[in-house]
Design a protein around this motif. Structure first.
Motif, short mmCIF file in Angstrom:
data_model
loop_
_atom_site.label_atom_id
_atom_site.label_comp_id
_atom_site.label_asym_id
_atom_site.label_seq_id
_atom_site.Cartn_x
_atom_site.Cartn_y
_atom_site.Cartn_z
N LYS A 16 -6.28 1.91 -16.09
CA LYS A 16 -6.70 1.50 -14.76
C LYS A 16 -8.05 0.77 -14.81
O LYS A 16 -8.97 1.40 -15.36
N LYS B 259 -4.12 3.36 -0.80
CA LYS B 259 -4.30 2.81 -2.09
C LYS B 259 -3.29 1.50 -2.26
O LYS B 259 -2.08 1.51 -1.92
N LYS B 260 -4.20 0.63 -2.71
CA LYS B 260 -3.37 -0.82 -2.99
C LYS B 260 -2.70 -0.83 -4.29
O LYS B 260 -3.22 -0.39 -5.19
N MET B 261 -1.25 -1.01 -4.20
CA MET B 261 -0.42 -0.77 -5.56
C MET B 261 -0.16 -2.35 -6.03
O MET B 261 -0.14 -2.42 -7.42
N THR C 17 -2.98 -0.63 -15.05
CA THR C 17 -3.08 -1.64 -14.38
C THR C 17 -2.34 -2.58 -15.10
O THR C 17 -2.34 -2.74 -16.38
N GLU D 7 0.94 -1.36 0.06
CA GLU D 7 -0.01 0.08 0.12
C GLU D 7 0.97 1.22 -0.05
O GLU D 7 1.95 1.25 0.30
N LYS D 8 0.16 2.29 -0.74
CA LYS D 8 0.90 3.64 -0.54
C LYS D 8 -0.08 4.49 0.06
O LYS D 8 -1.22 4.96 -0.86
N LEU E 275 -0.55 -5.17 -10.43
CA LEU E 275 0.01 -3.89 -10.20
C LEU E 275 -0.60 -2.64 -10.60
O LEU E 275 -1.05 -2.72 -11.97
N GLN E 276 -0.87 -2.01 -9.84
CA GLN E 276 -1.66 -0.45 -10.32
C GLN E 276 -0.72 0.67 -9.91
O GLN E 276 -0.28 0.71 -9.10
N THR E 277 -1.03 1.58 -10.72
CA THR E 277 -0.52 3.05 -10.70
C THR E 277 -1.54 3.95 -10.50
O THR E 277 -2.77 3.21 -10.66
#
Length: 64
Positions: free
Chosen positions: A50, A13-15, A31, A9-10, A25-27
């Motif tokens: 995404k 938000k789950k990364m 995705t 997490e950042k 992997l999500q920015t």
């Protein structure tokens, strides 16, 4: 081999989502999804804008 579910997490938000040999992997805008085949090879599932991901992670969890 069973992989444990993990989340990086950042902030709130789950990364990175990982479960059942599936990695997502999500920015902010994209995705990338792939999974590990039984032979150990990687199979590309998705890369692009995404998208929503349903949990628990399964191959059909990726919703465009």
């Amino acid at each position: 081999m069973r992989m444990e579910y993990t989340v990086r997490e950042k902030g709130d938000k789950k990364m990175i989502l990982q479960n059942n040999q599936i990695f997502i992997l999500q920015t902010v805008h994209t995705t990338y999804a792939f999974h590990v085949l039984s032979a150990g090879h990687l199979e590309h599932l998705y890369y692009g804008r995404k998208i929503r991901v349903k949990e628990p992670l399964e191959i059909d969890s990726i919703v465009a």
